[in-house]
Design an enzyme around this catalytic site. Structure first.
Site, PDB file in Angstrom:
ATOM      1  N   SER A  38       6.531  13.160  -2.453  1.00  0.00           N
ATOM      2  CA  SER A  38       5.624  11.728  -2.418  1.00  0.00           C
ATOM      3  C   SER A  38       6.293  10.584  -1.542  1.00  0.00           C
ATOM      4  O   SER A  38       5.580   9.709  -1.096  1.00  0.00           O
ATOM      5  CB  SER A  38       5.384  11.359  -3.770  1.00  0.00           C
ATOM      6  N   ASP A  83       9.572   1.372 -10.551  1.00  0.00           N
ATOM      7  CA  ASP A  83       9.663   2.456  -9.352  1.00  0.00           C
ATOM      8  C   ASP A  83      10.470   1.909  -8.461  1.00  0.00           C
ATOM      9  O   ASP A  83      10.350   1.158  -7.377  1.00  0.00           O
ATOM     10  CB  ASP A  83       8.101   2.718  -8.900  1.00  0.00           C
ATOM     11  N   HIS A 115       9.991   4.945  -4.466  1.00  0.00           N
ATOM     12  CA  HIS A 115       9.035   4.906  -3.537  1.00  0.00           C
ATOM     13  C   HIS A 115       9.129   3.239  -2.905  1.00  0.00           C
ATOM     14  O   HIS A 115       9.945   2.502  -3.325  1.00  0.00           O
ATOM     15  CB  HIS A 115       7.630   5.138  -3.982  1.00  0.00           C
TER      16      HIS A 115
END
Length: 377
Positions: free
Chosen positions: A128, A356, A359
């Site tokens: 990802s 998060d 990312h």
């Protein structure tokens, strides 16, 4: 007030170009872009005539008001990385560029990039975070393409952005472990360390392949994506994750050596993107500036394994080392802004939010990886 420049310590990653001469005997014009001798590769990197090597991974972050390179409202961004839309109050994280010592990375030029990639396919393969980078690259180029002359198509584990007038496709292929993860007996998840063809068959006939694979190999316990490993017919229930990573990467390396032609395909392996996940994922929360310095630099074990595998390959693979430079950028993660956050939800205690720190917000850090990628091409 002037923004500080962030300086990298003198510690050097021993990332270097893993190459052999790419000269062609009678190169066809279509593939002449690959016909470089080693000194030509160095020349591309340094933008100088001296032919001296330049290590893109060693440098400093410099604040630049002319960034970001595209509109944060780019329609190809996933909700999880549109931090401004999701309520993040600051935007300075969009305005840092990376300046290597001794050379420079040219500002991304969408038309020039598309010109270099005319009638070619570039595929980003990985997890990802590679999808994060793919979205960045698409947003970097899409603004110069008229509406109606661009589209996105989907095919199983892959998606592709098409710049129709250039006959160029920028593709993403989901393969976070590179090797095959399948369902076995009793619905158990089996990671086949010596099997890759189900994924690799999609990589043939691609002109530029950019790989990454690290994060999923470090997952353990309940976060692991497999129940056991297999090599041949042998079931392995317990293995050091870095031993397994070495075996999986070696399977990938053998496939590249046996199936790709360096006169037709360029292969780049991007090193792992660092996470700032300490303190239960809140290490990056409310960070507004890059880290100033480190008391010591730690080379992640997956990077050491990757270097060892690449050094044994016959195929010339370029290791794009973004790990050290990116480690400074704990300010660039979505944190709680991976989804829309109201004013009253922003407080950490009892908010029910997760943070998060893996990312990256876009525009942001992956744009710089892609500026580096464009310079390498």
């Amino acid at each position: 007030m002037a923004k500080p420049k962030i300086h990298l310590l003198s510690f050097l990653f021993f990332c270097s170009i893993l190459h052999c001469a790419l000269s062609l005997i009678n190169p066809e014009d279509e593939f002449s872009w690959l016909a470089m001798e080693s000194e030509d590769v160095n020349l591309v990197q340094t933008q100088k005539s001296s032919g001296k090597k330049c290590d893109f991974s060693v440098g400093k972050w410099v604040f630049d008001e002319s960034y970001p390179l595209y509109d944060p409202n780019c329609p190809y961004l996933s909700t999880a990385v549109t931090c401004q839309k999701n309520g993040r109050p600051d935007s300075d994280y969009e305005k840092w560029k990376w300046k290597p010592f001794g050379c420079s990375i040219p500002r991304f030029d969408a038309l020039r990039f598309l010109g270099k990639m005319r009638r070619k396919r570039i595929m980003l393969v990985g997890d990802s975070i590679m999808r994060n980078q793919w979205e960045s690259l698409v947003c970097l180029v899409q603004g110069v393409i008229p509406t109606g002359r661009k589209k996105v198509t989907y095919d199983g584990p892959s998606m592709a952005f098409h710049a129709m007038d250039f006959e160029t496709s920028i593709e993403f292929f989901w393969a976070p472990l590179l090797v095959e993860l399948k369902k076995g007996a009793q619905n158990k998840r089996v990671l086949h360390l010596d099997m890759i063809e189900d994924n690799a068959r999609y990589w043939k006939a691609v002109d530029v392949l950019v790989f990454d694979s690290a994060h999923w190999w470090t997952h353990s316990g309940e976060s692991s994506s497999w129940d056991y490993y297999m090599e041949g017919n042998r079931i392995i229930t317990n293995m050091n994750p870095m031993v397994a990573y070495h075996k999986g990467l070696s399977t990938w390396a053998r496939w590249v050596d046996l199936n790709l032609d360096p006169q037709r395909t360029r292969v780049i392996f991007r090193s792992m993107s660092p996470r700032h996940n300490r303190q239960n994922g809140w290490k990056c929360y409310n960070q507004r500036q890059p880290i100033q310095s480190f008391s010591h630099m730690h080379v992640p074990e997956p990077v050491v394994v990757l270097q060892a595998v690449l050094k044994r390959m016959r195929f010339p693979v370029y290791l794009q080392d973004i790990t050290t430079m990116t480690a400074f950028r704990r300010d660039g993660h979505p944190s709680v802004y991976r989804k829309a956050v109201s004013q009253e939800m922003k407080q950490k205690p009892g908010s029910g939010l997760s943070s998060d720190c893996s990312h990256w917000c876009l525009p942001g850090v992956p744009d710089i990886w892609n500026e580096m990628l464009s310079a390498l091409l």
